[in-house]
Design an enzyme around this catalytic site. Structure first.
Site, PDB file in Angstrom:
ATOM      1  CE  LYS A 139      36.195  55.601  -7.495  1.00  0.00           C
ATOM      2  NZ  LYS A 139      36.296  54.182  -7.838  1.00  0.00           N
ATOM      3  CD  GLN A 148      35.425  52.156 -10.709  1.00  0.00           C
ATOM      4  OE1 GLN A 148      36.043  53.120 -10.274  1.00  0.00           O
ATOM      5  NE2 GLN A 148      34.514  51.516  -9.994  1.00  0.00           N
ATOM      6  CG  ASP A 206      40.311  51.090  -4.712  1.00  0.00           C
ATOM      7  OD1 ASP A 206      39.609  51.954  -4.148  1.00  0.00           O
ATOM      8  OD2 ASP A 206      40.089  50.675  -5.865  1.00  0.00           O
TER       9      ASP A 206
END
Ligand code: NAP
Length: 282
Positions: free
Chosen positions: A51, A95, A118
């Site tokens: 990322k 995460q 997300d």
């Protein structure tokens, strides 16, 4: 036809980089993505590194906040509160998975939903199911993009999804439904799974079991999207949920692992970060 998510993601990232290059002049700054990594799980470390690399390619500012697996839930929620309050942060990503002593649902719900890149926040999930504007979850969004780029006409097709997780199976089923597919959702309790999957025009597999889907489970000419990321127990190499070598000859379109859905997921994260940034500028 093998859809290279890697190539598609690379060209989309180039387009985004050209757009982001104009932001400093237009808005006085570039989008800023904050990623929180708890612990040192090798899979999570590698995703977070990917990322950061993609952010650099696109010109997005990336801050990765690393904390030990022993961090308390309260401390983690405190970091999120600070990022929520920081106007210079456009996207926040925690995460997953988190250590067991931390309630992931509580942590995700604590993220300001306008910074939820997300698309996992309950408000974004509700908006998705009500067909309201929302941040779309990255993996399902990337899958629909790949199908469209491959020229797959989704409307009216019989789409079968294996897996019903919150991050892949459920939202990809909803996005396929929104594209007017006739969607069948299957899972570990589905009876005669192979019979169901062999009738699919479009088969999306998100289980997490190496080469689980065998050639007899797939009809001739099917479009096969493999979301799984596993280690092949025989070779130790990365592989999907689909037996690629056996199915590729009979599929009309198929995605490889690695180089398929994975790069598109990260690409859509970049897109979501830009979207959240631009909404704040409006
Ligand atoms: P998950 O939360 O573990 O869900 C797995 C799903 O598969 C569950 O719904 C489960 O059914 C179903 N399942 C398990 N065994 C089955 C069986 N024998 N027959 C039919 N269904 C079965 O997994 P996930 O988070 O969705 O991830 C799935 C895979 O995709 C993993 O390999 C993950 O690493 C990968 N992934 C890749 C990306 C990417 O960007 N490439 C992104 C996310 C995930 P039940 O609900 O009945 O238990």
């Amino acid at each position: 036809m093998i859809i290279s998510g890697k190539e598609l993601a690379s060209s989309l990232k180039q387009q985004m980089a050209a757009e982001v290059a104009t932001f400093e002049e237009r808005y006085g700054r570039v989008p800023h993505l904050a990623v929180i990594l708890v612990g040192e799980d090798p899979g999570s470390v590698s995703y977070v590194t990917g990322k950061a690399k993609a952010s650099a390619e696109v010109g997005i500012k990336n801050t990765t906040i690393r904390r030990p697996a022993t961090i308390s839930e309260e401390e983690l929620l405190g970091i999120i509160a600070e990022l929520n309050a920081d106007d210079a942060v456009d996207g926040i990503l925690v995460q997953l998975p988190l250590p067991k002593h931390i309630d992931s649902d509580k942590v995700i719900a604590a993220i300001d939903c306008s910074k939820d890149v997300d698309g996992f926040h309950p408000m974004n999930v509700a908006a998705l199911w009500q067909k309201q504007p929302c941040v779309l979850p990255c993996t399902p969004k990337g899958i629909i993009k790949m199908l469209k780029v491959a020229g797959v006409d989704i409307a009216g097709k019989n789409a079968v999804v294996i897996g019903r997780s919150n991050i892949v199976g459920l939202p990809v089923s909803k996005l396929l439904l929104d594209e007017n597919a006739t969607v069948t959702m299957t899972h570990s309790r589905t009876k005669n799974l192979g019979e169901v999957t062999s009738k699919a025009d479009i088969l999306v597999v998100a289980i997490g079991r190496p080469k689980f889907v065998t050639a007899d489970m797939v009809g001739d000419g099917a479009v096969v999207i493999d979301v799984g990321v596993n280690r092949d127990p025989e070779t130790g190499k990365l592989c999907g949920d689909v037996d690629f070598a056996a199915i590729e000859p009979k599929a009309s379109v198929i995605t490889p692992v690695p180089g398929g859905v994975g790069p598109m997921t990260i690409c859509c994260l970049m897109e979501n970060t830009i979207e959240c940034f631009l909404k704040k500028q409006a």
